[in-house]
Enzyme design. Structure first.
Site, PDB file in Angstrom:
ATOM      1  N   GLU A   1       0.805  -1.197  -0.057  1.00  0.00           N
ATOM      2  CA  GLU A   1      -0.113   0.002   0.042  1.00  0.00           C
ATOM      3  C   GLU A   1       0.929   1.152  -0.060  1.00  0.00           C
ATOM      4  O   GLU A   1       2.101   1.112   0.390  1.00  0.00           O
ATOM      5  CB  GLU A   1      -0.872   0.031   1.508  1.00  0.00           C
ATOM      6  CG  GLU A   1      -1.580  -1.300   1.473  1.00  0.00           C
ATOM      7  CD  GLU A   1      -2.696  -1.487   0.202  1.00  0.00           C
ATOM      8  OE1 GLU A   1      -3.469  -0.343   0.054  1.00  0.00           O
ATOM      9  OE2 GLU A   1      -2.505  -2.328  -0.403  1.00  0.00           O
TER      10      GLU A   1
ATOM     11  N   LYS B   1      -9.582  -8.189   4.193  1.00  0.00           N
ATOM     12  CA  LYS B   1      -9.788  -9.296   2.992  1.00  0.00           C
ATOM     13  C   LYS B   1     -10.564 -10.342   3.816  1.00  0.00           C
ATOM     14  O   LYS B   1     -11.525 -11.035   3.414  1.00  0.00           O
ATOM     15  CB  LYS B   1      -8.482  -9.658   2.362  1.00  0.00           C
ATOM     16  CG  LYS B   1      -8.058  -8.641   1.813  1.00  0.00           C
ATOM     17  CD  LYS B   1      -6.583  -8.743   1.157  1.00  0.00           C
ATOM     18  CE  LYS B   1      -6.076  -7.777   0.199  1.00  0.00           C
ATOM     19  NZ  LYS B   1      -4.658  -7.681   0.222  1.00  0.00           N
TER      20      LYS B   1
HETATM   21  N1  HSE Z   1      -0.773  -4.552  -0.412  1.00  0.00           N
HETATM   22  C1  HSE Z   1      -1.636  -5.538  -0.844  1.00  0.00           C
HETATM   23  C2  HSE Z   1      -0.965  -6.792  -0.824  1.00  0.00           C
HETATM   24  C3  HSE Z   1      -2.302  -5.244  -2.162  1.00  0.00           C
HETATM   25  O1  HSE Z   1       0.177  -6.669  -0.561  1.00  0.00           O
HETATM   26  O2  HSE Z   1      -1.712  -7.845  -0.738  1.00  0.00           O
HETATM   27  C4  HSE Z   1      -3.304  -6.276  -2.848  1.00  0.00           C
HETATM   28  O3  HSE Z   1      -4.447  -6.085  -1.885  1.00  0.00           O
END
Ligand code: HSE
Length: 424
Positions: free
Chosen positions: A192, A207
């Site tokens: 991110e 998630k």
């Molecule tokens: N920063 C997130 C990851 C990107 O590394 O999984 C994908 O959602």
């Protein structure tokens, strides 16, 4: 009959530009399968961004005014790829209220405000799809709403953050430092923009909130999850886990027991023989236990431009297909059950503890301390010196026993790390 789907996109960053490329590559196939000509015609960028050449190459009009997209009556779909909650939430709400279908990859937003946004989508008779929000390129959410309709999921365990899995792989295999591994993950576009959410487990928690909703129909809040990240993970624990026969991975778990669920994210010991232990670098894996299929695993890149963009375009293709079949704006997932969280006394797991004590505290004393809480140690290793360090794996215990053990340990030393241990 409508045969052209016109799209506005919010954001032309790593995933946004990948989305333009994926659509350019797959437009003909999507037309063949859906009967619709699909084109991205406008993009919202920040005023200072220079995307002119890229936009010209793809025939896209650029704007820095949201209204140019959400109030354009000729647009059918808005793709949101700016990320984070604000102003993405307001942008999406406005697009939905103006009768546009919305596709987003925004896990922060869907995990925290998905219920509210789905209501707005329903009121306005449009779809809100977000396949790319979980596990990047792995087509897991739509699979849960289709193939798993005929099944009952009992648990989902997954590696759902690409950045931390990449970091753990590089730290273990190449001896790369935490900082260097994070810098590499950022340079490769996995992390991110502020990687705090990656390394502290928040991104994986978002998630797991979404996966839980799809698996069990229950809307769990982030505050219902126990969340730990990989910050400060010690080499000693990584190496000792190896000696005990495990890999350390950042694991999200959503487990059902007697119609209740418990959801957590944290570094966990994964048996080397388990399929999730073999997942390396930025790849993700979602491992499902269910009463019908039994065991299944979905594997693929969890981050990165083209994999994530492919999931975005698959949502666009689903919208095109629905429109061409005359299906009235379905929502992504209609499965709803009241949330019931597993009580602490029914929430069982094995745990790994790393404990430092003074030199006079022995392994026998630690074994007796845990036995006093009616907890048996299954594995024990020790480093004896000026201070002692014990690394143990317990039998399966519930959360009340866990709290009692932690309180007892705190009286005799320092609990440096506690991790769940996955069953083989
Ligand atoms: N920063 C997130 C990851 C990107 O590394 O999984 C994908 O959602």
């Amino acid at each position: 009959m409508k045969d052209h789907l016109r799209i506005g996109i919010l954001g032309l960053g790593v995933v946004g530009s990948g989305t333009i490329q994926v659509l350019a590559a797959q437009r003909a196939k999507i037309k063949e399968q859906t009967g619709m000509n699909v084109s991205i015609v406008k993009a919202l960028i920040r005023p200072a961004e220079d995307k002119k050449q890229f936009a010209d190459e793809h025939g896209i009009e650029l704007t820095s005014e949201l209204a140019d997209i959400v109030e354009d009556a000729t647009l059918d779909v808005v793709i949101e790829l700016i990320g984070k909650v604000h102003p993405a939430k307001e942008f999406i709400a406005q697009a939905l209220k103006n009768g546009k279908h919305v596709v987003t990859a925004n896990k922060d937003l869907i995990a925290q405000h998905g219920v509210e946004l789905v209501e707005i989508a329903k009121e306005n008779n449009v779809s809100l799809f977000y396949e790319a929000s979980v596990a990047g390129g792995i087509p897991i959410l739509r699979t849960l709403t289709t193939n798993y309709l005929a099944d009952e999921i009992t648990n989902i365990r997954g590696i759902v953050n690409g950045t931390t899995n990449y970091m753990l792989t590089k730290m273990l295999e190449n001896g790369t430092s935490y900082e260097e591994a994070l810098a590499q993950a950022q340079a490769l576009g996995f992390a991110e923009s502020d990687p705090t959410n990656d390394v502290d487990g928040i991104d994986a928690a978002y998630k797991m909130v979404i996966l839980t909703q799809f698996a069990y129909g229950m809307d769990v809040a982030l505050s219902d999850l126990e969340i730990q990240g990989i910050r400060g993970l010690s080499d000693k624990d990584v190496l000792q886990a190896q000696k005990f026969g495990y890999e350390i991975k950042l694991i999200g778990e959503s487990v059902k027991a007697d119609e209740t669920i418990s959801v957590s994210v944290g570094p966990a010991l994964v048996p080397k023989t388990h399929p999730l232990a073999s997942i390396k670098n930025e790849f993700n894996g979602v491992f499902i236990n269910s009463t019908g299929i039994d065991q299944s695993m979905f594997y693929g890149p969890g981050a990165g431009s083209l994999p994530t963009a492919t999931s975005v375009i698959s949502d666009v293709a689903a919208i095109a297909k629905n429109i061409s079949l005359g299906i009235d704006a379905p929502q992504f997932n209609e499965y709803r059950r009241p949330l019931q969280l597993t009580a602490p006394e029914a929430n069982y797991a094995k745990y790994y503890f790393a404990v430092t004590t003074s030199a006079d505290f022995t392994a026998d004393a630690l074994t007796a301390l845990l036995a006093n809480e009616k907890v048996q140690i299954n594995e024990l290793a020790q480093e004896i010196g000026e201070t002692n360090r014990f690394m143990v794996i317990t039998e399966s215990i519930n959360r009340l026993q866990l709290a009692a053990v932690e309180a007892a340990i705190a009286k005799q030393g320092t609990l440096e790390r506690r991790m769940r241990v996955m069953e083989a």
